[in-house]
Scaffold this active site. Structure first.
Site, PDB file in Angstrom:
ATOM      1  N   MET A   1      -5.103  63.306 -68.256  1.00 10.39           N
ATOM      2  CA  MET A   1      -5.991  63.883 -67.237  1.00 10.39           C
ATOM      3  C   MET A   1      -7.384  64.000 -67.830  1.00 10.39           C
ATOM      4  O   MET A   1      -7.477  64.412 -68.985  1.00 10.39           O
ATOM      5  CB  MET A   1      -5.472  65.278 -66.917  1.00 10.39           C
ATOM      6  CG  MET A   1      -5.257  65.750 -65.543  1.00 10.39           C
ATOM      7  SD  MET A   1      -5.247  64.727 -64.133  1.00 10.39           S
ATOM      8  CE  MET A   1      -5.357  66.014 -62.895  1.00 10.39           C
ATOM      9  N   PRO A   2      -8.418  63.681 -67.143  1.00 11.46           N
ATOM     10  CA  PRO A   2      -8.486  63.081 -65.813  1.00 11.46           C
ATOM     11  C   PRO A   2      -7.898  61.657 -65.750  1.00 11.46           C
ATOM     12  O   PRO A   2      -7.829  60.966 -66.759  1.00 11.46           O
ATOM     13  CB  PRO A   2      -9.995  63.031 -65.517  1.00 11.46           C
ATOM     14  CG  PRO A   2     -10.627  64.001 -66.453  1.00 11.46           C
ATOM     15  CD  PRO A   2      -9.774  63.978 -67.663  1.00 11.46           C
ATOM     16  N   THR A   3      -7.502  61.308 -64.525  1.00 12.99           N
ATOM     17  CA  THR A   3      -7.039  59.952 -64.228  1.00 12.99           C
ATOM     18  C   THR A   3      -8.027  59.303 -63.258  1.00 12.99           C
ATOM     19  O   THR A   3      -8.349  59.891 -62.230  1.00 12.99           O
ATOM     20  CB  THR A   3      -5.636  59.995 -63.599  1.00 12.99           C
ATOM     21  OG1 THR A   3      -4.722  60.547 -64.551  1.00 12.99           O
ATOM     22  CG2 THR A   3      -5.157  58.610 -63.211  1.00 12.99           C
TER      23      THR A   3
ATOM     24  N   ILE B   1      -7.172  58.443 -68.540  1.00 14.47           N
ATOM     25  CA  ILE B   1      -6.529  57.205 -68.092  1.00 14.47           C
ATOM     26  C   ILE B   1      -7.437  56.521 -67.076  1.00 14.47           C
ATOM     27  O   ILE B   1      -8.001  57.195 -66.212  1.00 14.47           O
ATOM     28  CB  ILE B   1      -5.154  57.523 -67.470  1.00 14.47           C
ATOM     29  CG1 ILE B   1      -4.166  57.931 -68.567  1.00 14.47           C
ATOM     30  CG2 ILE B   1      -4.625  56.348 -66.662  1.00 14.47           C
ATOM     31  CD1 ILE B   1      -2.903  58.559 -68.050  1.00 14.47           C
TER      32      ILE B   1
END
Lengths: 61, 61, 61, 61, 61, 61
Positions: free
Chosen positions: E1-3, E40
């Site tokens: 996270m964040p994605t 990601i």
């Protein structure tokens, strides 16, 4: 990876969410041969006025 | 199937959402030859501070 | 904005896609009061082996 | 186009969001040769009880 | 996270993708205070016949 | 509803997909109290050159 997104109506308890992510992670891990620690599950909650099937909002059913 | 996701700013009324899902369902049904009852429409609402074009938030425009 | 994502099975013709995006854009524009030129429609195509309802792949139905 | 969706935990300030969309837009523009004004960034915020890795909710870690 | 999900037209080279994910990861890390290794980025490529603005497919523009 | 999207690398067999959607559907049904026949699972496959963590493509790891 894999990354799983579950879209469902709001209103489930924290315990239901705990069980959901645990069981879904196991189901993915067992069937596509991925390590549990690499699997992400995101829950996206929706109001009944933001979902329709057959052109009719769930809020109106 | 088909499943349609409409991302838009928050603030539309329930009547606008009713009309939106009805008309979008009809539009999809007529053009790609799918039964209305099999078509799902989900609305995802967004704040103006969570959307940008050209690198500038809509909240700042 | 709005941005619309249509998930459907692969196999529709270019003419069906042309009609789909035109009609969906009009449906959104009329019902939520957005200019047609601001509306984006994305089509995401799916194989029958990548979609299931009730736990059974569409490829197996 | 391109359209970028950033999924992250809730709680960032407006200033952080301003900086995020500006920098991400520049990063995309420079690397894939797209005009900044054509790039859209959407932020989708998530609660810690709606995200898990390894089958455990972030709210429980 | 964040994605982060980047939706863009197909046709970029592997080098462009390498640069894209590196720069976007840095941009997110710097602005919302997240470690690079936790970020990601997924690229989703689209054909010009699957994208429209203003009701007209990019393939027809 | 619920609707589940599983994003994973391409290359799984049809049998793995069959098992995946069956097990995930059961996991969701049991934990959030939804009928199996109302649950949709979509699989979205990704190339290793379209996924990165820590700013590095999986294709380069």
């Amino acid at each position: 990876m894999p990354t799983v997104i579950v879209k469902m109506f709001e209103g489930r308890s924290l315990d239901q969410k705990r069980a959901l992510v645990k069981k879904v992670t196991q189901a993915v891990s067992e069937t596509v041969n991925a390590k549990e620690e690499s699997i992400i599950v995101m829950i996206e909650e929706m109001k009944k006025e933001n979902y329709s099937s057959g052109g009719i909002l769930s809020a109106d059913k």
